[in-house]
Design a protein around this motif. Structure first.
Motif, PDB file in Angstrom:
ATOM      1  N   SER A 256      27.970  38.692  30.333  1.00  0.00           N
ATOM      2  CA  SER A 256      27.169  38.038  29.299  1.00  0.00           C
ATOM      3  C   SER A 256      25.716  38.055  29.729  1.00  0.00           C
ATOM      4  O   SER A 256      25.392  38.298  30.897  1.00  0.00           O
ATOM      5  CB  SER A 256      27.644  36.606  29.056  1.00  0.00           C
TER       6      SER A 256
ATOM      7  N   VAL B  49      35.383  35.940  29.877  1.00  0.00           N
ATOM      8  CA  VAL B  49      34.470  36.932  29.314  1.00  0.00           C
ATOM      9  C   VAL B  49      33.720  37.552  30.479  1.00  0.00           C
ATOM     10  O   VAL B  49      32.984  36.868  31.193  1.00  0.00           O
ATOM     11  CB  VAL B  49      33.506  36.295  28.294  1.00  0.00           C
TER      12      VAL B  49
ATOM     13  N   LEU C 172      36.932  41.018  27.584  1.00  0.00           N
ATOM     14  CA  LEU C 172      37.830  40.019  28.153  1.00  0.00           C
ATOM     15  C   LEU C 172      38.507  40.599  29.387  1.00  0.00           C
ATOM     16  O   LEU C 172      39.031  41.718  29.359  1.00  0.00           O
ATOM     17  CB  LEU C 172      38.897  39.602  27.138  1.00  0.00           C
TER      18      LEU C 172
ATOM     19  N   GLN D 159      37.041  32.187  25.475  1.00  0.00           N
ATOM     20  CA  GLN D 159      36.603  32.135  26.868  1.00  0.00           C
ATOM     21  C   GLN D 159      37.421  31.159  27.715  1.00  0.00           C
ATOM     22  O   GLN D 159      37.517  31.326  28.943  1.00  0.00           O
ATOM     23  CB  GLN D 159      35.125  31.784  26.953  1.00  0.00           C
TER      24      GLN D 159
ATOM     25  N   ALA E 196      33.979  35.362  21.479  1.00  0.00           N
ATOM     26  CA  ALA E 196      33.850  35.093  22.916  1.00  0.00           C
ATOM     27  C   ALA E 196      33.974  33.595  23.195  1.00  0.00           C
ATOM     28  O   ALA E 196      34.630  33.175  24.155  1.00  0.00           O
ATOM     29  CB  ALA E 196      32.526  35.632  23.428  1.00  0.00           C
TER      30      ALA E 196
ATOM     31  N   CYS F 100      32.274  41.990  23.183  1.00  0.00           N
ATOM     32  CA  CYS F 100      32.491  41.268  24.439  1.00  0.00           C
ATOM     33  C   CYS F 100      33.711  41.850  25.145  1.00  0.00           C
ATOM     34  O   CYS F 100      34.591  42.446  24.516  1.00  0.00           O
ATOM     35  CB  CYS F 100      32.683  39.780  24.186  1.00  0.00           C
TER      36      CYS F 100
END
Length: 954
Positions: free
Chosen positions: A798, A795, A810, A790, A786, A808
């Motif tokens: 969170s 991302v 995207l 990022q 991540a 994670c």
């Protein structure tokens, strides 16, 4: 760091399971701004659930010591020669299939073939399986396997309910000749849906009008063969559909049920080369008429074309329908038994139609010889016509005969106090037939002459039921007769695929971690592989120890009080968990509670399962951060309080975050009288760090094929046990072979028992400290990815300090707006870089969900990140016009080797197409096909191997 070093030197396995070395861990932590894994874990895990883990901190065993201890446990099993039958038979797994398929990580570490361009090998093997089933059953379309025969029969029941013309009927007829375990699973599945299962003899069925469908067994459970054409006609006349559970080997000699009117044919492919394994895993099969194909449960492999017009296989029609239709889905089953279906398909490829018939004729001939000899000994064989099974009226001698058989290392089938059964199989020998005669003979009685009987005994198959139609005439079933040929065919298929033995598979929510060789070795030991699931308890003490150990291990890992290992998939575990909740409510006089709250982000099987369990689904909103909207949950819990049965949530969330309010959520549901089901799909982030059974969960299913190291096997096998708090323990799945008889969810008492040694080895070698370390490294690896990505891709969700859990998401949606590049384009372009795509568009459309697991090294994580960053640069080139909007490496991905040798018409170069990074030159994976056309495949559905007149393979 020093703790990890100490663990590594005392137990070499932990260091081999974990991908990053100490220096790599330190470098990743520095990037994230933490000085230790412990500090990272403290920030990721919410304060409200810290300290809930009850896992001990002991070190695990070394590989050699663990194998030695498991060998001692296996030695407590006593695999007798089995004549029990009842759906489970001895079989010979051909050595080239054992070595080149079952024991080959190219096959067992592969993922579900949702990305067809990198799955052509296992898709072809599954197409072979579908063709095998279609040909033997006499029906035009078959799926790529289901979980086991009992659950396939239950799917057939609900299938008949949906499609029957007798819309007002609420009853399902099941022949008393069906396998007992199948009847048990039918009753379990029927009860929540208000279906009445009526068991009777179809030959005495005068009025079929009350039934929407029926299940028949062919041959009958006691071995008898009789013509069912008239029964099928009577049921059809009443508007009912007819399913037939059929023995696959028998169908090589008998009229296929599809030819006498069956609408569905189902059963087990176990005896096609798959060991009994104390009950599983085994591939079930399900075939039906073409008109019903869109209602068929499970997966279906179909033929399509790629962007060059070349043939290419893909999953067709129903693929992941749970995520689309949710509570209206055909079934909650989103898996198969791919590895076992592939073994069965290759068993047929290796033997061919003549070889399969030769096996069947030998089994039948030995049975006929046995029957004649028993008659000479004065025994009453109850069948006039049979294939491989007999029942014998043994009267007062029954108990003594069982005792005499066991003294000879033989198990007979226990029918009742005055009858017993015998089923022969591929492994039966002439000497064993003579031993059976000796067991049944009275003292001093002369034994039959085997040679004389073999010379005089004819077939005992009814002439009206002899098969007249040809089968398996396709080239693939008539080409590979030598071991050399089969070995090369299997290698050719494996080379088409991208599995974990080639590269990281970064699928979110799927946990494609190492399946260590030392974990896999024991599953082929005879003590585990050759035991019948209904063998007497004193012969399966090794399995009793194994299952008790695993139940204890899973209770420690989860904080729950009891475990059932019976469910043989995560979907089945979900179902068993909700049934336990329903039964608990009913036991308290609150059977009216039928509302199940499910967040909008939930895995699609959750609402599908709730519907199957007879619950009403009420969707709970998620907030902007992807967490459960507690205000909406509170309002809906209050609105439905008197009817609230359960909440189903996934933790960490489906969005890859440890929600801060999980304890509050659990308390809120409990306050309104409901139970909390915590989906264990993401348990890989929690083992040793926090325990769902201690922060509010009442029940969780666990994916042993995710967190606990059982391989995915190309989309199966799996194990989905449920762990519960003590108040739900009385409502765990039962079985006719267990003390608690009711509530079986699959055919065998311990489900897919033969692969449980994998999890035993994994947990034993990791130990509590190693398991905790694995969770921390999984979290570290996800946060490292991540962090690296990022600045290139947002991302989406969170938690505290911008940290994620073990995966994670995207967000590629903005790129679609600026460049026209879709999440599909990125996924296909990753193939050119040698990677399986992350999970696409789940739980949020237009996104990629990435889970690296703890088994991947920093080097592999960086290789993946470099690929994703290079792809972002290509997208940027599309955005600024350097690459053409429509003709660019992403829109045309993946690029096959065949494309390079033709005329190159693209405005970008060949090197950019296939070697976008210099590192790829050394070890390039070449996809066998270009991008597959999904729409063409559904519009022109072909789901079997090409007909023999086509003169080509799949």
């Amino acid at each position: 760091m020093t703790d990890r070093h100490a663990l590594s030197t005392s137990n070499e396995f932990i260091a081999r399971h974990l991908g990053p070395r100490e220096a790599e861990i330190a470098a990743m932590l520095r990037r994230l701004g933490y000085d230790s894994l412990e500090r990272l874990g403290e920030r990721v895990i919410p304060d409200s659930i810290k300290g809930t883990s009850v896992l001990d901190s002991g070190a695990g065993l070394g590989e050699a010591e663990a194998l030695a201890r498991l060998r001692a446990i296996a030695a407590q099993n006593r695999p007798f020669v089995s004549f029990i039958g009842q759906g489970y038979y001895g079989t010979h797994t051909p050595a080239p299939i054992l070595r080149n398929l079952l024991e080959n990580p190219a096959w067992y570490t592969a993922y579900t073939p949702y990305q067809p361009e990198i799955s052509q090998g296992r898709l072809e093997a599954l197409l072979n399986f579908q063709t095998l089933i279609g040909d033997l059953t006499g029906l035009p379309i078959a799926n790529a396997s289901l979980l086991d025969e009992g659950s396939a029969a239950a799917e057939a029941m609900t299938f008949c309910k949906r499609l029957s013309k007798n819309k007002n009927a609420r009853a399902f007829f099941a022949s008393r000749h069906c396998l007992p375990q199948t009847l048990d699973v039918l009753r379990t599945r029927a009860a929540p849906l208000g279906i009445e299962v009526v068991v009777g003899d179809e030959r005495e069925l005068d009025d079929a009008s009350p039934y929407f469908g029926a299940l028949l067994q062919y041959p009958a459970c006691d071995g008898e063969l009789f013509d069912q054409r008239e029964t099928v006609e009577r049921l059809h006349a009443a508007g009912a559909l007819v399913a037939v559970a059929a023995d696959l080997l028998a169908l090589t000699l008998l009229v296929p049920p599809g030819e006498f009117g069956a609408d569905v044919v189902l059963g087990s492919a176990q005896r096609f080369g798959v060991p009994m394994g104390f009950g599983g895993p085994h591939a079930a099969y399900f075939a039906t008429r073409d008109a019903f194909k869109r209602d068929m449960p499970g997966r279906l492999v179909g033929l399509s074309v790629d962007r060059h017009g070349q043939p290419a296989l893909r999953l067709a029609i129903q693929t992941r329908e749970q995520h689309i239709r949710r509570e209206k889905a055909t079934s909650n089953i989103c898996t198969a038994q791919v590895l076992l279906a592939n073994i069965a398909s290759m068993f047929a490829v290796y033997h061919g139609p003549e070889g399969l018939q030769a096996i069947a004729r030998r089994v039948h001939r030995l049975t006929a010889i046995l029957a004649r000899g028993l008659s000479q000994l004065g025994l009453a064989v109850e069948q006039e016509h049979f294939f491989d099974t007999l029942s014998i009226a043994s009267g007062a001698r029954t108990a003594g005969l069982h005792a005499r058989a066991r003294a000879q290392g033989i198990n007979l089938r226990e029918i009742d106090a005055g009858r017993l059964g015998l089923s022969l199989d591929e492994t039966t020998t002439a000497q064993q037939v003579e031993t059976l005669w000796a067991i049944f003979a009275a003292d001093g009685q002369a034994l039959p002459d085997f040679a004389a009987l073999a010379a005089s005994v004819g077939e005992r198959l009814p002439p009206a039921l002899l098969r007249g139609s040809a089968f398996l005439r396709q080239p693939v079933f008539n080409r590979y007769r030598s071991e050399t040929g089969l070995m090369r065919y299997l290698r050719r298929l494996a080379d088409k695929d991208l599995a974990l033995d080639r590269s990281m598979i970064p699928l979110g929510s799927c946990t494609m971690k190492l399946n260590a060789a030392s974990e896999m070795i024991p599953i082929t030991w005879a003590e585990f592989a050759d035991l019948h699931p209904f063998a007497p308890a004193e012969q399966s003490q090794g399995y009793a120890r194994l299952t008790a150990d695993i139940e204890r291990m899973l209770c420690a890992a989860t904080g729950y009080d009891a475990v059932s290992l019976q469910p043989n998939a995560g979907s089945q575990g979900e179902y068993a968990g909700l049934l336990a909740i329903r039964a608990w409510h009913a036991s308290r006089g609150e059977g009216h509670r039928d509302v199940c709250l499910i967040p909008a982000s939930a895995h699609g099987t959750n609402p599908a399962t709730a519907s199957m369990a007879g619950l009403r689904v009420v969707v709970v909103a998620c907030d902007a951060r992807g967490n459960v909207d507690i205000d909406d949950l509170r309002a809906k819990a209050e609105r439905h309080g008197a009817q609230l049965a359960a909440l189903m949530i996934t933790y960490p969330s489906t969005h890859g975050v440890f929600e801060e309010g999980v304890r509050e959520i659990c308390e809120l549901v409990h306050r309104h009288g409901g139970q909390v089901y915590i989906d264990g799909a993401n348990m890989n982030a929690m083992v040793g760090l926090c325990a769902p059974g201690r922060f509010g969960g009442d029940v969780s299913h666990l994916n042993l094929h995710k967190t606990f190291a059982i391989p995915h096997g190309g989309g199966g096998p799996g194990v989905g046990p449920i762990a519960v708090k003590s108040h739900l323990a009385p409502f765990l799945p039962g079985h006719g072979r267990l003390e608690h008889k009711e509530g079986a969810v699959c055919s065998a008492p311990f489900g897919s028992a033969s692969i449980l040694p994998i999890t035993w080895m994994y947990v034993s070698m990791m130990g509590g400290a190693g398991l905790r370390l694995a969770s921390l490294v999984a979290i570290l690896n996800a946060n490292y990815i991540a962090s690296r990505l990022q600045d290139h891709y947002p991302v989406l969700y969170s938690g505290a300090d911008g940290l994620v859990a073990h995966e994670c998401i995207l967000d590629l949606r903005p790129l679609k707006e600026t460049s026209g590049i879709s999440v599909d384009d990125v996924a296909k372009r990753l193939i050119d870089f040698g990677f399986h795509a992350p999970t696409m568009s789940f739980p949020v459309p237009g996104t990629l969900m990435i889970e690296p697991t703890e088994s991947e090294s920093k080097e592999e994580l960086d290789r993946f990140c470099d690929a994703m960053i290079a792809i972002r640069e290509e997208i940027r080139a599309v955005e600024n016009g350097t690459l053409d909007k429509d003709d660019n490496p992403l829109k045309n991905a993946p690029h096959s080797a065949a494309e390079l040798v033709g005329e190159w018409r693209h405005p970008y170069g060949r090197e950019q197409a296939v070697y976008p990074l210099a590192s790829l030159v050394e070890g390039k994976y070449w996809p066998p096909v270009a991008r597959v056309d999904n729409v063409y495949g559904d519009r022109n559905l072909i789901c079997t191997c090409p007909a023999p007149e086509d003169g080509r393979d799949a």
